[in-house]
Design a protein around this motif. Structure first.
Motif, PDB file in Angstrom:
ATOM      1  N   LEU A   5       0.816  -1.234   0.000  1.00 39.82           N
ATOM      2  CA  LEU A   5       0.000   0.000   0.000  1.00 39.82           C
ATOM      3  C   LEU A   5       0.841   1.272   0.000  1.00 39.82           C
ATOM      4  CD1 LEU A   5      -2.758  -1.008   2.583  1.00 39.82           C
ATOM      5  CD2 LEU A   5      -2.682  -1.459   0.132  1.00 39.82           C
ATOM      6  N   GLY A   6       2.011   1.241  -0.652  1.00 42.22           N
ATOM      7  CA  GLY A   6       2.782   2.467  -0.846  1.00 42.22           C
ATOM      8  C   GLY A   6       3.818   2.761   0.210  1.00 42.22           C
ATOM      9  N   ARG A   7       3.979   1.888   1.208  1.00 40.22           N
ATOM     10  CA  ARG A   7       4.955   2.166   2.273  1.00 40.22           C
ATOM     11  C   ARG A   7       6.371   2.327   1.728  1.00 40.22           C
ATOM     12  NH1 ARG A   7       5.737   2.554   7.387  1.00 40.22           N
ATOM     13  NH2 ARG A   7       3.507   2.299   7.770  1.00 40.22           N
ATOM     14  N   LEU A   8       6.685   1.636   0.643  1.00 39.06           N
ATOM     15  CA  LEU A   8       8.047   1.684   0.118  1.00 39.06           C
ATOM     16  C   LEU A   8       8.312   2.931  -0.722  1.00 39.06           C
ATOM     17  CD1 LEU A   8       8.472  -2.064  -0.861  1.00 39.06           C
ATOM     18  CD2 LEU A   8       9.040  -0.927   1.292  1.00 39.06           C
ATOM     19  N   GLY A   9       7.312   3.777  -0.886  1.00 42.82           N
ATOM     20  CA  GLY A   9       7.529   5.029  -1.593  1.00 42.82           C
ATOM     21  C   GLY A   9       7.623   4.854  -3.086  1.00 42.82           C
ATOM     22  N   GLU A  10       8.737   4.355  -3.559  1.00 42.33           N
ATOM     23  CA  GLU A  10       8.936   4.165  -4.987  1.00 42.33           C
ATOM     24  C   GLU A  10       8.075   3.034  -5.525  1.00 42.33           C
ATOM     25  OE1 GLU A  10      12.659   3.393  -8.094  1.00 42.33           O
ATOM     26  OE2 GLU A  10      13.029   3.766  -5.965  1.00 42.33           O
ATOM     27  N   PHE A  11       7.696   2.112  -4.656  1.00 44.77           N
ATOM     28  CA  PHE A  11       6.924   0.928  -5.058  1.00 44.77           C
ATOM     29  C   PHE A  11       5.671   0.816  -4.192  1.00 44.77           C
ATOM     30  CE2 PHE A  11      11.441   0.127  -5.660  1.00 44.77           C
ATOM     31  CZ  PHE A  11      11.499  -0.143  -7.017  1.00 44.77           C
ATOM     32  N   TYR A  12       4.553   0.453  -4.838  1.00 43.73           N
ATOM     33  CA  TYR A  12       3.321   0.253  -4.088  1.00 43.73           C
ATOM     34  C   TYR A  12       3.355  -1.067  -3.340  1.00 43.73           C
ATOM     35  CZ  TYR A  12      -1.596   1.292  -3.114  1.00 43.73           C
ATOM     36  OH  TYR A  12      -2.773   1.610  -2.488  1.00 43.73           O
ATOM     37  N   TRP A  13       4.060  -2.081  -3.929  1.00 46.51           N
ATOM     38  CA  TRP A  13       4.186  -3.400  -3.318  1.00 46.51           C
ATOM     39  C   TRP A  13       5.654  -3.790  -3.242  1.00 46.51           C
ATOM     40  CZ3 TRP A  13      -0.491  -4.428  -1.636  1.00 46.51           C
ATOM     41  CH2 TRP A  13      -1.609  -4.018  -2.369  1.00 46.51           C
ATOM     42  N   GLY A  14       5.986  -4.610  -2.243  1.00 47.27           N
ATOM     43  CA  GLY A  14       7.354  -5.077  -2.120  1.00 47.27           C
ATOM     44  C   GLY A  14       7.774  -5.968  -3.271  1.00 47.27           C
ATOM     45  N   PHE A  15       6.837  -6.798  -3.785  1.00 50.75           N
ATOM     46  CA  PHE A  15       7.218  -7.705  -4.870  1.00 50.75           C
ATOM     47  C   PHE A  15       7.536  -6.943  -6.146  1.00 50.75           C
ATOM     48  CE2 PHE A  15       2.495  -7.778  -4.943  1.00 50.75           C
ATOM     49  CZ  PHE A  15       2.256  -7.348  -6.228  1.00 50.75           C
ATOM     50  N   GLU A  16       7.016  -5.681  -6.281  1.00 51.66           N
ATOM     51  CA  GLU A  16       7.377  -4.860  -7.432  1.00 51.66           C
ATOM     52  C   GLU A  16       8.865  -4.508  -7.386  1.00 51.66           C
ATOM     53  OE1 GLU A  16       3.426  -2.282  -8.570  1.00 51.66           O
ATOM     54  OE2 GLU A  16       4.660  -1.588  -6.894  1.00 51.66           O
ATOM     55  N   GLN A  17       9.363  -4.203  -6.200  1.00 50.84           N
ATOM     56  CA  GLN A  17      10.787  -3.880  -6.062  1.00 50.84           C
ATOM     57  C   GLN A  17      11.642  -5.069  -6.469  1.00 50.84           C
ATOM     58  OE1 GLN A  17      13.161  -5.071  -3.707  1.00 50.84           O
ATOM     59  NE2 GLN A  17      14.766  -3.530  -4.062  1.00 50.84           N
ATOM     60  N   GLN A  18      11.129  -6.278  -6.265  1.00 50.08           N
ATOM     61  CA  GLN A  18      11.851  -7.495  -6.631  1.00 50.08           C
ATOM     62  C   GLN A  18      11.517  -7.968  -8.043  1.00 50.08           C
ATOM     63  OE1 GLN A  18      13.956  -9.920  -4.590  1.00 50.08           O
ATOM     64  NE2 GLN A  18      14.468  -7.863  -3.874  1.00 50.08           N
TER      65      GLN A  18
END
Length: 1014
Positions: free
Chosen positions: A820-833
């Motif tokens: 839900l956007g906590r990572l700032g650049e990514f809405y989901w953690g799996f997107e960062q991966q």
């Protein structure tokens, strides 16, 4: 110096039989050496200056021996006799000159000057030790006690002739004023009991030791070189003079010292009244002596060791008026704030019922209304009281009739910067109401309850101020003076008054103002009483800092008597926290633990802050549950609206359910098409496990070490964080554990770390095959949180998922912590991966505190689950929950909270990395957006976890009213996951405080490592 130390080491061995290495210790006139024997025992060798009298050395050694005989609990060092049993001996130095030498047993600890924080509890303990020291010395007699000494506060006339050495005229004037006050007090001082006193317990003569568990204790009172027979009360003033220097709350520190002393050796009113002026006198003597000595010895740093902090304190000492400090110290001893205050209070109580009606009518039947933190939600934003809210304060209590606001009530309505006690919006502030409010229409006449004289009349036009304000002075039949304050009066009525004007009992001397002239408030009278007026001036605090509320309640007690009302009728009744705690202990399981060594009790929340009963603001840098901020008004409105209508479940059609599903799916990759709504992340993971097993026909799961997925039976079975703990029972046979992909603490740290960590799945699959099992899937927190806020290396999750799918398994991404956007650049953690999970699990933040979870999956997984067994969650997907969840998603977008997580997260991470460069305790700073971990270590080279330091930092920050957590296998990682509403000022507040607390923790850890210094 080396040859001298070698000489004195031989002397120590020959004369005292102590074989030891010597190292120098500081001293003003004499030589002092730390002697460390081979077995670790330590002593201090004292070699007196040439020409030192034998009477002086005999005085010091006799004083030490007397203390040891009369009270061994006093932490004063023991004299170690020579081989011949002498307390001291004349010994030749390296040049053959005779010097008097003696030896003291070493004490553990570091000097008070090096200790941070200087807690009030530790200061109270020090006060008790000083009282025991004075009691132990009381019967000591020696001719040397009668010597003249420039530090004797009875004889400071020399200061007047020497203060010309203070170059700055303004500073010189401060000393002259203090000296004049000291001259006035000298007769009272000379009447005080006389006894031997240490006379110089400064911050270099007090030792503090740190125990193995990190607790601090007073371990030494040293250097009796200034011992004299003097007024016993001077001991407290002298010690207090050094304790207050650079202390964040010097007045409270002094009160704690006095309270600790009084608990052991009771003080009387006269003694309590002398402590503050004598403290200032000691500092005046100190800075004058420093100026004099600096002139004579400009290159000697010892002579100015306390000069800078002493001047910092003296230049702001006017902020602590004598009368208020005397009252504070009396109250610390359980004594009345003043004799006159006691008499006035008694007279008011006896006269209750005879005063003229202040508002022209009896208030016996007037109802009360609560504006407290506990009872009221005004203002909606505790940092900003709107004009409309101020004008409508309490409008619902008794429309059209008089009502009363409570005395001593903690309120959040005081939002102006003038009420704040620090630079940040989350700094402590004044909240405790010191008067009684009487709400009546504008224009209502205000009458004098008894004869008085106008002392002050002002018009204050600032918003949330008094508007018209009058202070009346009164005199009791016994001649005691007290004052009353009347606030929120009309401008015209105060314009007719002037200081010195007499007002008779019952006279209508003013009128209540309308909002446009009374500070913007609903029309009312603020009535306040002051029994001590010296030092209050024109600007009485109408609201007190809750940490000083006891003092202000004594100075400005409940004015109910002036309204002819019983005190209890209009007094705030605090929550009984003891009873709440006892009830919890009696009826809750002990493994349902509270956070922090000192638990918190919160009554309000707003955005990134929580508020306790007394209105203390706490910066919440810990809770990811209130994702869009505590008490969001849009969520309150949506919930209230839906509860007015209907709260049904998913067995009925309702647009809220499909709207929520559509909003959620719009945020996810298109291959995820089906949604299940449940009550929590735990239930969501339980369902995800069922989905995986139904889809694959397998049972076995692969999980990341130290992962956590909830508290249901299946979720616990998946959570190594739980089942690998003592009493956890270990992993079920169908669960295989792979290492967390931690490139700071794990086995792999290079460019190939992602693949090497992912290869652990191959071994896990082999173990499943060896036991004859069948793979159902893989589950992990996308970024492992309880494992220490770990950021996996790029490509790790994709490499794992490829292996799982090749083996026929399902890939589950637990996004409870990172979605839900906590990572700032990514809405989901799996997107960062750059990974594509088959199932995504959501919980906590999705409902912003409302019990809501969700499982989102593919059509294939969802269809496989439709095996003839109905799935239903009674409250999962209720109309209320769905509307709340939809609104959370909208708020993240509408308020730009994902962008805020990126910007403020970058600011926070940059600040933390700066702290890493300043503090050896910080081994690693890692994070993305507002998912951040700070890994604390005792040694950067070995990366040894600093578990105790992390716990200390967490609890010290809680004392500073900042909330964080600790995580990781060794519980040494500071977990920082604030609501996404955190602001730059909040970040700066956290960084500034953490900077100080990390320094304290490293210094304390160093003391533990090194065993302290004598």
């Amino acid at each position: 110096m080396t040859s001298s130390m070698q000489h004195w080491a031989r002397t120590l061995a020959d004369t005292w039989g102590i074989e030891a290495e010597l190292s120098p210790l500081p001293g003003e006139f004499d030589l002092n050496f730390l002697a460390t024997a081979r077995d670790g025992r330590r002593a201090v060798l004292k070699v007196m200056r040439a020409g030192c009298s034998t009477e002086f050395v005999d005085l010091l050694t006799a004083a030490h021996r007397h203390i040891g005989r009369h009270d061994p609990t006093v932490p004063a060092p023991r004299v170690l006799p020579t081989r011949a049993g002498e307390p001291w001996r004349a010994c030749p130095d390296a040049d053959g000159e005779s010097r008097l030498a003696w030896v003291l047993a070493g004490l553990d600890g570091t000097t008070w000057a090096a200790v941070q924080p200087r807690s009030l509890a530790l200061i109270t303990e020090l006060g008790g030790h000083i009282a025991r020291l004075d009691q132990a010395l009381a019967g000591f007699a020696h001719p040397g006690l009668a010597r003249e000494l420039k530090w004797d506060l009875r004889n400071v006339d020399w200061v007047g002739s020497q203060c010309g050495d203070i170059a700055d005229p303004a500073r010189r004037a401060i000393v002259e004023r203090i000296l004049a006050r000291g001259t006035e007090l000298r007769p009272a001082l000379m009447r005080q009991p006389m006894a031997p006193i240490h006379n110089d317990l400064n911050d270099h003569n007090i030792l503090v030791a740190t125990d193995e568990d990190g607790a601090r204790r007073i371990s030494g009172l040293i250097d009796f070189g200034d011992v004299i027979a003097g007024p016993v009360v001077a001991e407290l003033a002298i010690t207090g003079a050094y304790l207050v220097l650079d202390h964040p709350a010097p007045e409270r520190a002094l009160a704690a010292l006095v309270a600790g002393y009084h608990a052991v050796s009771p003080l009387n009113e006269a003694q309590a009244d002398l402590i503050w002026p004598l403290l200032l006198l000691r500092l005046a003597v100190s800075v004058t002596n420093s100026a004099m000595m600096q002139k004579a010895r400009p290159d000697d740093p010892y002579v100015v060791v306390s000069q800078a902090p002493a001047w910092r304190f003296l230049e702001r000492a006017h902020a602590f008026p004598d009368a208020l400090m005397a009252a504070r110290l009396r109250l610390a001893c359980g004594l009345p704030a003043s004799e006159a205050a006691t008499r006035v209070g008694h007279w008011l109580d006896q006269s209750r019922g005879s005063f003229a009606p202040v508002l022209g009518t009896s208030l016996d039947g007037a109802p009360t209304g609560a504006l407290s933190v506990v009872a009221s939600t005004t203002p909606r934003d505790p940092f900003r009281m709107t004009a409309a809210e101020a004008q409508d304060v309490g409008a619902a209590f008794a429309p059209g009739t008089a009502w009363l606001g409570l005395y001593g009530e903690p309120r959040l309505i005081y939002t102006d910067a003038a009420f704040r006690l620090g630079p940040h919006r989350g700094s402590d502030r004044r909240t405790v109401h010191l008067g009684i409010d009487v709400f009546m229409p504008a224009g209502t006449a205000v009458c004098a309850p008894l004869d008085g004289v106008v002392e002050v009349v002002e018009y204050r036009d600032r918003q949330l101020d008094y508007g018209g304000m009058v202070i009346l002075a009164h005199t009791t039949p016994a001649g005691d003076r007290f004052c009353t304050l009347f606030g929120h009066l009309s401008r015209g009525s105060v314009a007719r008054l002037a200081p010195g004007q007499r007002v008779a009992r019952g006279d209508a001397f003013a009128a209540l103002g309308a909002p446009e002239e009374n500070g913007g408030w609903a029309p009312h009278l603020h009535l306040q009483l002051a029994l001590i007026t010296d030092g209050l001036g024109h600007d009485w605090p109408g609201v007190a800092d809750p940490d000083d509320a006891d003092l202000w309640r004594a100075i400005c007690p409940n004015p109910a008597a002036l309204l002819n009302l019983p005190d209890a009728r209009v007094a705030y009744r605090p929550l009984d926290t003891g009873a709440i705690s006892a009830m919890r202990r009696a009826h809750f399981a002990t493994n349902l633990r509270l956070s922090y060594a000192e638990p918190c009790l919160f009554m309000r929340g707003w955005r990134t802050h929580l508020f306790d009963e007394w209105g203390h603001p706490y910066l919440d840098a810990y809770n990811n549950v209130p994702h869009v901020g505590h008490a969001h008004p849009r969520l309150q409105a949506v919930a209230a609206d839906q509860l007015l209508r209907l709260n049904s479940n998913t067995r009925y059609l309702h647009p809220a359910q499909v709207e929520f599903a559509a909003a959620l799916l719009a945020k996810l990759p298109p291959h995820l098409t089906h949604v299940f709504f449940v009550n929590s992340g735990s239930e969501a993971n339980e369902l995800a496990l069922r989905l995986a097993r139904t889809r694959t026909g397998g049972k076995d799961m692969i999980v990341a070490d130290h992962g956590y997925h909830g508290n249901t039976t299946g979720a616990i079975d998946l959570s190594a964080y739980k089942f690998n703990r003592p009493g956890g029972g270990g992993a079920p046979d169908w669960v295989q554990i792979v290492p967390v992909a931690d490139t700071y603490r794990g086995a792999y740290r290079g460019t190939d770390a992602a693949e090497r960590y992912a290869s652990a799945v191959d071994t896990a699959l082999q173990r499943i095959g060896a036991r004859g099992g069948r793979l159902a899937g893989f589950i992990a927190e996308t970024f492992p949180s309880v494992a220490g806020q770990v950021i996996p290396p790029a490509g790790y999750l994709n490499a794992v998922y490829a292996r799982i799918r090749a083996a026929g398994g399902v890939c589950i991404a637990d996004e409870v912590q990172t979605g839900l956007g906590r990572l700032g650049e990514f809405y989901w953690g799996f997107e960062q991966q750059a990974a594509r999970p088959d199932i995504v699990v959501l919980g906590k933040p999705l409902g912003n505190g409302h019990p809501l979870g969700a499982v989102v999956t593919t059509a294939e997984v969802a269809h496989a689950f439709d095996n003839g067994i109905e799935f239903f969650s009674t409250f999962g997907g209720s109309t209320l929950s769905c509307r709340v969840g939809t609104e959370v998603l909208r708020i993240v977008d509408d308020e730009g909270l994902q962008q805020n997580a990126r910007v403020t997260g970058d600011r926070l991470l940059a600040g933390l990395r700066h702290l890493q460069s300043r503090h050896e305790l910080v081994g690693d700073v890692r994070g993305i957006g507002l998912f951040i971990g700070v890994d604390l270590v005792t040694d950067r080279a070995t990366r040894t976890p600093a578990t105790r330091a992390a716990d200390q930092v967490k609890n010290r920050l809680r004392e500073e009213r900042i909330l964080i957590g600790t995580e990781g296998p060794a519980d040494n990682v500071l977990k920082i996951r604030p609501p996404l509403t955190i602001e730059p000022d909040d970040v700066d507040h956290l960084l500034e405080t953490l900077d100080r607390v990390l320094g304290e923790a490293w210094a304390q850890a160093g003391t533990c490592r090194n065993g302290g210094t004598p």
